[in-house]
Motif scaffolding. Structure first.
Motif, PDB file in Angstrom:
ATOM      1  N   PRO A 143       3.546  -7.409  16.031  1.00  0.00           N
ATOM      2  CA  PRO A 143       2.468  -8.110  16.723  1.00  0.00           C
ATOM      3  C   PRO A 143       1.133  -7.382  16.591  1.00  0.00           C
ATOM      4  O   PRO A 143       1.076  -6.150  16.593  1.00  0.00           O
ATOM      5  CB  PRO A 143       2.938  -8.140  18.180  1.00  0.00           C
ATOM      6  N   ALA A 144       0.082  -8.187  16.468  1.00  0.00           N
ATOM      7  CA  ALA A 144      -1.263  -7.630  16.317  1.00  0.00           C
ATOM      8  C   ALA A 144      -2.276  -8.580  16.939  1.00  0.00           C
ATOM      9  O   ALA A 144      -2.002  -9.759  17.139  1.00  0.00           O
ATOM     10  CB  ALA A 144      -1.586  -7.436  14.829  1.00  0.00           C
ATOM     11  N   VAL A 145      -3.440  -8.024  17.238  1.00  0.00           N
ATOM     12  CA  VAL A 145      -4.584  -8.839  17.636  1.00  0.00           C
ATOM     13  C   VAL A 145      -5.529  -8.830  16.439  1.00  0.00           C
ATOM     14  O   VAL A 145      -5.756  -7.784  15.822  1.00  0.00           O
ATOM     15  CB  VAL A 145      -5.263  -8.314  18.928  1.00  0.00           C
ATOM     16  N   PHE A 164      -4.579  -3.510  15.762  1.00  0.00           N
ATOM     17  CA  PHE A 164      -5.858  -4.215  15.880  1.00  0.00           C
ATOM     18  C   PHE A 164      -6.292  -4.435  14.433  1.00  0.00           C
ATOM     19  O   PHE A 164      -6.457  -3.467  13.686  1.00  0.00           O
ATOM     20  CB  PHE A 164      -6.858  -3.320  16.619  1.00  0.00           C
ATOM     21  N   VAL A 165      -6.450  -5.684  14.039  1.00  0.00           N
ATOM     22  CA  VAL A 165      -6.667  -6.038  12.628  1.00  0.00           C
ATOM     23  C   VAL A 165      -7.986  -6.773  12.464  1.00  0.00           C
ATOM     24  O   VAL A 165      -8.405  -7.526  13.349  1.00  0.00           O
ATOM     25  CB  VAL A 165      -5.510  -6.941  12.125  1.00  0.00           C
ATOM     26  N   VAL A 166      -8.638  -6.547  11.323  1.00  0.00           N
ATOM     27  CA  VAL A 166      -9.827  -7.315  10.949  1.00  0.00           C
ATOM     28  C   VAL A 166      -9.678  -7.773   9.503  1.00  0.00           C
ATOM     29  O   VAL A 166      -9.058  -7.083   8.696  1.00  0.00           O
ATOM     30  CB  VAL A 166     -11.149  -6.512  11.099  1.00  0.00           C
ATOM     31  N   SER A 174      -4.274 -14.066  17.937  1.00  0.00           N
ATOM     32  CA  SER A 174      -3.071 -13.257  17.723  1.00  0.00           C
ATOM     33  C   SER A 174      -2.559 -13.476  16.306  1.00  0.00           C
ATOM     34  O   SER A 174      -2.879 -14.464  15.657  1.00  0.00           O
ATOM     35  CB  SER A 174      -1.995 -13.631  18.737  1.00  0.00           C
ATOM     36  N   MET A 175      -1.763 -12.519  15.862  1.00  0.00           N
ATOM     37  CA  MET A 175      -1.188 -12.606  14.522  1.00  0.00           C
ATOM     38  C   MET A 175       0.003 -11.663  14.445  1.00  0.00           C
ATOM     39  O   MET A 175       0.256 -10.899  15.376  1.00  0.00           O
ATOM     40  CB  MET A 175      -2.218 -12.237  13.447  1.00  0.00           C
ATOM     41  N   THR A 176       0.697 -11.714  13.336  1.00  0.00           N
ATOM     42  CA  THR A 176       1.730 -10.730  13.051  1.00  0.00           C
ATOM     43  C   THR A 176       1.462 -10.138  11.674  1.00  0.00           C
ATOM     44  O   THR A 176       0.911 -10.797  10.797  1.00  0.00           O
ATOM     45  CB  THR A 176       3.148 -11.341  13.069  1.00  0.00           C
ATOM     46  N   LEU A 177       1.827  -8.888  11.533  1.00  0.00           N
ATOM     47  CA  LEU A 177       1.761  -8.213  10.235  1.00  0.00           C
ATOM     48  C   LEU A 177       3.184  -8.074   9.710  1.00  0.00           C
ATOM     49  O   LEU A 177       4.086  -7.695  10.466  1.00  0.00           O
ATOM     50  CB  LEU A 177       1.145  -6.816  10.373  1.00  0.00           C
TER      51      LEU A 177
END
Length: 163
Positions: free
Chosen positions: A82-84, A124-126, A61-64
């Motif tokens: 919030p992001a994955v 959804f982040v990469v 998990s992460m936040t932008l």
């Protein structure tokens, strides 16, 4: 046919090689530890009836920060969204060139969407490892965040794509 399942001790990772030592080493040395510490969850593909890993991906998990995103996406949003994070995605070299990379990515999308029903995230982040990976993700609908190797897709767009 491949079966996707959470990484466990009995999975054979010793023969896995995707051509990127950083990804190979993380699977062998860190993936189980990360799961035990709840810092990343890794899912592996094995051929049916086998424990030999032929592909894997990991989430965390992460936040932008709102400032990282284009105005059109950040408008009206929280300061931290919030992001994955798809932390890793790799396919063994023995299976590369067969069109399985996009299939693996869709598998990751589907699993993230299932999780999103319980723990809502907006993106959804990469973080692309290199230019080759960056191009792969762009080809699959991700948009780059200027000045970085980070790319994103809205979860709602992924859900529409897979519907």
């Amino acid at each position: 046919m491949f079966v996707c399942q959470p990484l466990r001790r009995e999975h054979r990772t010793d023969t896995f090689s995707c051509g990127k030592e950083e990804l190979d080493a993380w699977l062998r040395r860190s993936a189980l530890h990360a799961r035990a510490n709840n810092t990343a969850a890794t899912f592996v593909w094995c051929e049916e009836g086998s424990t030999e890993v032929v592909a894997y991906y990991s989430f965390t998990s992460m936040t932008l920060e709102r400032e990282e995103l284009p105005r059109s996406l950040a408008r009206g949003g929280m300061h931290k969204m919030p992001a994955v994070l798809l932390a890793r995605l790799a396919l063994d070299t023995r299976h590369q060139g067969r069109g399985l990379g996009p299939v693996l990515l869709v598998d990751a999308f589907e699993r993230a969407l299932t999780g999103n029903e319980v723990f809502a995230v907006r993106f959804f982040v990469v973080d692309a490892l290199d230019e080759e990976a960056y191009t792969f993700y762009e080809k699959h609908g991700f948009r780059g965040i200027p000045g970085s190797m980070r790319l994103y897709r809205k979860m709602s767009d992924i859900a529409k794509t897979l519907a």
